[in-house]
Design a protein around this motif. Structure first.
Motif, PDB file in Angstrom:
ATOM      1  N   ALA A  12       0.834  -1.206   0.000  1.00 44.23           N
ATOM      2  CA  ALA A  12       0.000   0.000   0.000  1.00 44.23           C
ATOM      3  C   ALA A  12       0.865   1.250   0.000  1.00 44.23           C
ATOM      4  N   TYR A  13       1.908   1.273   0.820  1.00 44.70           N
ATOM      5  CA  TYR A  13       2.801   2.433   0.862  1.00 44.70           C
ATOM      6  C   TYR A  13       3.481   2.644  -0.488  1.00 44.70           C
ATOM      7  N   ARG A  14       3.925   1.566  -1.104  1.00 46.50           N
ATOM      8  CA  ARG A  14       4.582   1.693  -2.412  1.00 46.50           C
ATOM      9  C   ARG A  14       3.606   2.233  -3.454  1.00 46.50           C
ATOM     10  N   ALA A  15       2.375   1.748  -3.411  1.00 44.11           N
ATOM     11  CA  ALA A  15       1.373   2.191  -4.379  1.00 44.11           C
ATOM     12  C   ALA A  15       1.009   3.663  -4.162  1.00 44.11           C
ATOM     13  N   ALA A  16       0.960   4.096  -2.919  1.00 46.86           N
ATOM     14  CA  ALA A  16       0.541   5.464  -2.608  1.00 46.86           C
ATOM     15  C   ALA A  16       1.671   6.474  -2.754  1.00 46.86           C
ATOM     16  N   VAL A  26       2.602   8.306   2.519  1.00 43.92           N
ATOM     17  CA  VAL A  26       2.996   7.593   3.739  1.00 43.92           C
ATOM     18  C   VAL A  26       3.040   8.560   4.919  1.00 43.92           C
ATOM     19  N   GLY A  27       3.724   9.674   4.739  1.00 42.52           N
ATOM     20  CA  GLY A  27       3.804  10.675   5.798  1.00 42.52           C
ATOM     21  C   GLY A  27       2.437  11.276   6.111  1.00 42.52           C
ATOM     22  N   GLY A  28       1.667  11.552   5.092  1.00 37.21           N
ATOM     23  CA  GLY A  28       0.336  12.122   5.285  1.00 37.21           C
ATOM     24  C   GLY A  28      -0.591  11.164   6.007  1.00 37.21           C
ATOM     25  N   PHE A  29      -0.515   9.899   5.657  1.00 40.10           N
ATOM     26  CA  PHE A  29      -1.344   8.881   6.307  1.00 40.10           C
ATOM     27  C   PHE A  29      -1.019   8.817   7.797  1.00 40.10           C
ATOM     28  N   ARG A  30       0.254   8.800   8.115  1.00 38.59           N
ATOM     29  CA  ARG A  30       0.663   8.751   9.519  1.00 38.59           C
ATOM     30  C   ARG A  30       0.196  10.008  10.257  1.00 38.59           C
ATOM     31  N   GLN A  31       0.295  11.152   9.613  1.00 39.40           N
ATOM     32  CA  GLN A  31      -0.165  12.407  10.233  1.00 39.40           C
ATOM     33  C   GLN A  31      -1.661  12.363  10.529  1.00 39.40           C
ATOM     34  N   VAL A  32      -2.430  11.853   9.591  1.00 40.46           N
ATOM     35  CA  VAL A  32      -3.879  11.752   9.795  1.00 40.46           C
ATOM     36  C   VAL A  32      -4.173  10.825  10.969  1.00 40.46           C
TER      37      VAL A  32
END
Length: 172
Positions: free
Chosen positions: A134-138, A143-149
């Protein structure tokens, strides 16, 4: 360059004014992602008559060997009774070892046995593979934005528990 910056600013501004429909889609995405994220471990756990509570306990004991029962209770946010049931099963099945605390003999420190470590590895390998794909696809920004959310969704106490876990060494 200026056009790209203006476009990024507009996207950022749009995110500040999410519609109910956009928020609902995000909530639904979280539900479906969580279902997919837990699907592989659920199959492994079902074979040995364990559930997600067992998985979470094994995960956090692996992450912080010597974790006390009290600390695990705080991390999992469950009742003492439900955690005791899970721990009793894990200990009886030879996956977790409970040792007397070094500083306080009333404390019980938890460690995975070799058998517990093997189960944790099997469970986490499936989740790491899914997360890696998922991280590679996104892409790296996502990755950073997902963690921030995710961090922004946590209440302050949960965030501080998470921060403490982030400070632990990665793999043991």
């Amino acid at each position: 360059m200026a056009e790209q910056l203006r476009s990024q600013t507009m996207v950022g501004e749009d995110l500040l004014f999410l519609t109910d429909d956009q928020l609902r889609r995000g909530i639904e995405a979280m539900f479906f992602a969580y279902r997919a994220f837990t699907a592989d471990p659920d199959l492994i756990l079902a074979d040995i008559d364990y559930g997600r509570a067992h998985h979470r306990a094994v995960h956090f004991i692996h992450r912080d060997p010597g974790l006390t029962v009290t600390s695990l209770l705080a991390v999992l946010g469950v009742t003492k009774q439900s955690l005791n049931r899970v721990l009793r099963t894990l200990i009886d099945d030879g996956l977790v070892e409970s040792r007397v605390g070094r500083r306080d003999r009333r404390e019980r420190q938890l460690y995975l046995t070799d058998k517990g470590t093997a189960l944790e590895r099997k469970l986490s390998e499936a989740q790491r593979a899914r997360m890696r794909a998922a991280y590679r696809a996104a892409g790296p920004q996502a990755v950073g934005g997902f963690r921030q959310v995710l961090e922004a969704m946590m209440d302050p106490e949960t965030r501080s528990q998470y921060q403490a876990m982030k400070d632990l060494p990665e793999e043991r």
